[in-house]
Design an enzyme around this catalytic site. Structure first.
Site, short mmCIF file in Angstrom:
data_model
loop_
_atom_site.label_atom_id
_atom_site.label_comp_id
_atom_site.label_asym_id
_atom_site.label_seq_id
_atom_site.Cartn_x
_atom_site.Cartn_y
_atom_site.Cartn_z
N SER A 108 8.74 -0.62 -17.94
CA SER A 108 10.00 -0.02 -17.50
C SER A 108 9.68 1.30 -16.82
O SER A 108 8.67 1.94 -17.12
CB SER A 108 10.88 0.20 -18.71
OG SER A 108 11.70 1.32 -18.52
N SER A 109 10.59 1.72 -15.94
CA SER A 109 10.33 2.95 -15.20
C SER A 109 10.40 4.20 -16.10
O SER A 109 10.05 5.28 -15.65
CB SER A 109 11.33 3.08 -14.05
OG SER A 109 12.64 3.01 -14.56
N CYS A 110 10.81 4.04 -17.36
CA CYS A 110 10.84 5.22 -18.24
C CYS A 110 9.45 5.65 -18.69
O CYS A 110 9.29 6.63 -19.40
CB CYS A 110 11.74 5.00 -19.44
SG CYS A 110 11.10 3.79 -20.57
N TYR A 137 9.29 4.17 -26.82
CA TYR A 137 9.23 2.98 -25.95
C TYR A 137 8.25 3.22 -24.80
O TYR A 137 7.41 2.38 -24.48
CB TYR A 137 10.63 2.69 -25.41
CG TYR A 137 10.71 1.50 -24.52
CD1 TYR A 137 10.87 0.22 -25.04
CD2 TYR A 137 10.63 1.64 -23.12
CE1 TYR A 137 10.94 -0.88 -24.21
CE2 TYR A 137 10.71 0.55 -22.29
CZ TYR A 137 10.87 -0.71 -22.84
OH TYR A 137 10.94 -1.80 -22.01
N LYS A 141 4.76 1.21 -23.76
CA LYS A 141 4.61 0.52 -22.47
C LYS A 141 3.43 1.09 -21.67
O LYS A 141 2.74 0.34 -20.95
CB LYS A 141 5.92 0.60 -21.68
CG LYS A 141 7.02 -0.26 -22.28
CD LYS A 141 6.62 -1.73 -22.24
CE LYS A 141 7.68 -2.64 -22.80
NZ LYS A 141 7.25 -4.06 -22.79
N HIS A 180 22.42 -0.91 -22.85
CA HIS A 180 22.25 -0.08 -21.66
C HIS A 180 23.60 0.20 -21.01
O HIS A 180 24.59 -0.46 -21.29
CB HIS A 180 21.30 -0.76 -20.68
CG HIS A 180 19.88 -0.71 -21.11
ND1 HIS A 180 19.22 -1.82 -21.60
CD2 HIS A 180 19.00 0.30 -21.17
CE1 HIS A 180 17.98 -1.47 -21.93
NE2 HIS A 180 17.82 -0.19 -21.68
P1 GDP Z 1 18.53 5.28 -19.56
O1 GDP Z 1 18.73 4.89 -18.13
O2 GDP Z 1 17.18 4.96 -20.08
O3 GDP Z 1 18.90 6.73 -19.81
O4 GDP Z 1 19.49 4.41 -20.50
P2 GDP Z 1 20.96 3.78 -20.34
O5 GDP Z 1 20.93 2.51 -19.60
O6 GDP Z 1 21.52 3.75 -21.73
O7 GDP Z 1 21.78 4.80 -19.40
C1 GDP Z 1 22.11 6.01 -19.90
C2 GDP Z 1 22.91 6.84 -18.90
O8 GDP Z 1 24.24 6.32 -18.77
C3 GDP Z 1 23.04 8.24 -19.49
O9 GDP Z 1 23.18 9.18 -18.42
C4 GDP Z 1 24.32 8.12 -20.26
O10 GDP Z 1 24.92 9.40 -20.51
C5 GDP Z 1 25.17 7.26 -19.31
N1 GDP Z 1 26.25 6.52 -19.99
C6 GDP Z 1 27.58 6.70 -19.75
N2 GDP Z 1 28.31 5.93 -20.56
C7 GDP Z 1 27.44 5.21 -21.31
C8 GDP Z 1 27.63 4.22 -22.32
O11 GDP Z 1 28.73 3.84 -22.69
N3 GDP Z 1 26.48 3.70 -22.86
C9 GDP Z 1 25.23 4.07 -22.45
N4 GDP Z 1 24.14 3.50 -22.99
N5 GDP Z 1 25.04 5.04 -21.50
C10 GDP Z 1 26.13 5.59 -20.94
#
Ligand code: GDP
Length: 317
Positions: A108-110, A137, A141, A180
Site C-alpha cells: 500500500s502507498s502508506c 501496517y 509491508k 476505509h
Molecule cells: P488513510 O487514507 O490511510 O488515511 O485511511 P482512510 O481510507 O480511512 O481515509 C482517511 C481519511 O478520510 C482521513 O483524512 C479521514 O479524516 C477522512 N474521513 C472522513 N470521514 C471518514 C470516515 O467516515 N471514515 C474514515 N475511515 N475516514 C474518514
C-alpha cells in the site's frame, strides 16, 4: 500470459484477492488455487509451508493482509504489524521453499514517509518517518517488499511488489468504524438517505488529499506486472487523480442522491495530509487505469445497494 500455469491467490475472499481471481478467470486461467482461512492460516509458519509444499503453485499473488481504515489502524498498530509481517515472511519463505518461481506481493502507498515529496515516487521509500496512524501496517509491508527484493537478489527468484494507492470497489468492507473512507461514506450516505437523517458525520477536516483506484484496475495492473519479464522490484499503482476528502464526500452524496448535510468531526484524525502516488514507472511499461472515479463510485453504490438487498454487505474482515 501463460494461462496453463498454476496461480495461487492468497486472500481470495478480500477485495483485492477476489478482483485478481476475477481477472485471472477473464484471461481463461485454468488453474487458480485458493485457500480459505480455515484451511490455511498464513500467520502460521508450519501450515503455510505445508500448504505450499503440497500445492506447489507456479505463481503466487499475495493479496492477503489485515487491512483497515485510519480508525482500525490507529487503534491496533500491534495487530496490524504482527499479522502482516507474519503473512509476508511466511508466504515469501514458503514459496521459495516450494520452488515458486514468481511471486507478486501487494502493499500500500502508506509505506512511504508521511512527508514524502508528492506525487510519491518509489525511491521515496525509507527516506523519512512514517505516518503514525498506520505505522504498524506500513512497517510490515515494507518488510514484505524488502523480502521480495532480497530473495530475488540472493536466490534468483522473480519476487516483486506493487504498491497500490487507496483502493475501493467490489467486495469492499463497509464497517463504519474500521473501514476505509470511501466505502464508509457510501454506507453513511445510504443510511442517511434511507432513514431520512438530516446530517451525516464525517471525520477530520475534509481537507486531506487522497487518490483512489478501482480494485479492478489494480487487478489488471497485477496481471500486467506478472507479464513483465524483468519488472522493477517495486512499482506504484494509482489513478493519478487527487481529490480532497470534502470533494469525495460531495461525489458520494451526489451518487447516492442523499440530501443530508455534512458535519465534520474534528475530534477524528485527518491522517497524512496528502497521499498521491507517482505511477509513471508502471505507466511507462504501458499500463493505464480504465475506470474513472465518478464511474467507479456510481458502480460501487449500485453494488452496495444490491448487497444490502441480498443481505451480503461485508462488515469487517
Ligand atoms: P488513510 O487514507 O490511510 O488515511 O485511511 P482512510 O481510507 O480511512 O481515509 C482517511 C481519511 O478520510 C482521513 O483524512 C479521514 O479524516 C477522512 N474521513 C472522513 N470521514 C471518514 C470516515 O467516515 N471514515 C474514515 N475511515 N475516514 C474518514
Amino acid at each position: 500470459m501463460d494461462t496453463s500455469l498454476r496461480y495461487f491467490v492468497a486472500g481470495h475472499r478480500g477485495m483485492v484477492g477476489s478482483a485478481v481471481v476475477r481477472a485471472l478467470q477473464r484471461r481463461g486461467c485454468a488453474s487458480i488455487l485458493t485457500a480459505t482461512h480455515a484451511d490455511l492460516d498464513l500467520t502460521d509458519q508450519a501450515s503455510t509451508r505445508a500448504w505450499f509444499a503440497e500445492h506447489r503453485p507456479d505463481v503466487a499473488v499475495i493479496a492477503a493482509a489485515k487491512v483497515g481504515g485510519i480508525g482500525a489502524n490507529s487503534a491496533a498498530n500491534a495487530t496490524f504489524l504482527y499479522e502482516n509481517i507474519m503473512i509476508a515472511a511466511n508466504t515469501v519463505e514458503a514459496a521459495y521453499r516450494a520452488d515458486v518461481k514468481r511471486l507478486l506481493f501487494l502493499g500500500s502507498s502508506c509505506i512511504y514517509p508521511r512527508m514524502a515529496p508528492q506525487p510519491i515516487r518509489e525511491d521515496a521509500l525509507l527516506t523519512g518517518a512514517l505516518e503514525k496512524t498506520n505505522e504498524g501496517y506500513a512497517l510490515a509491508k515494507i518488510s514484505g517488499l524488502k523480502l521480495c527484493e532480497f530473495y530475488r537478489k540472493q536466490f534468483g527468484v522473480l519476487y516483486h511488489s506493487l504498491m497500490p494507492t487507496n483502493l475501493y470497489g467490489t467486495g469492499d468492507n463497509y464497517d463504519v468504524v474500521g473501514g476505509h473512507v470511501l466505502p464508509t461514506m457510501i454506507r453513511k450516505f445510504e443510511v442517511a438517505r434511507t432513514t431520512g437523517a438530516k446530517t451525516v458525520d464525517l471525520w477530520g477536516s475534509g481537507t486531506p488529499l487522497r487518490e483512489f483506484l478501482h480494485v479492478d484496475d489494480l487487478a489488471e495492473a497485477c496481471l500486467y506486472a506478472l507479464d513483465m519479464e524483468n519488472p522493477p522490484d517495486l512499482m506504484n499503482v494509482g489513478s493519478g487523480r487527487e481529490v480532497t476528502i470534502r470533494q469525495l464526500a460531495e461525489m458520494i452524496r451526489t451518487a447516492t442522491g442523499c440530501e443530508a448535510e455534512i458535519r465534520w468531526d474534528s475530534t477524528k484524525p485527518d491522517g497524512t495530509p496528502r497521499k498521491l502516488c507517482d505511477s509513471s514507472l508502471l505507466r511507462s511499461f504501458g499500463w493505464a487505469p480504465a475506470i474513472d472515479l465518478e464511474e467507479g463510485i456510481a458502480k460501487t453504490v449500485i453494488e452496495y445497494r444490491e448487497a444490502v438487498a441480498a443481505g451480503t454487505v461485508r462488515l469487517g474482515h
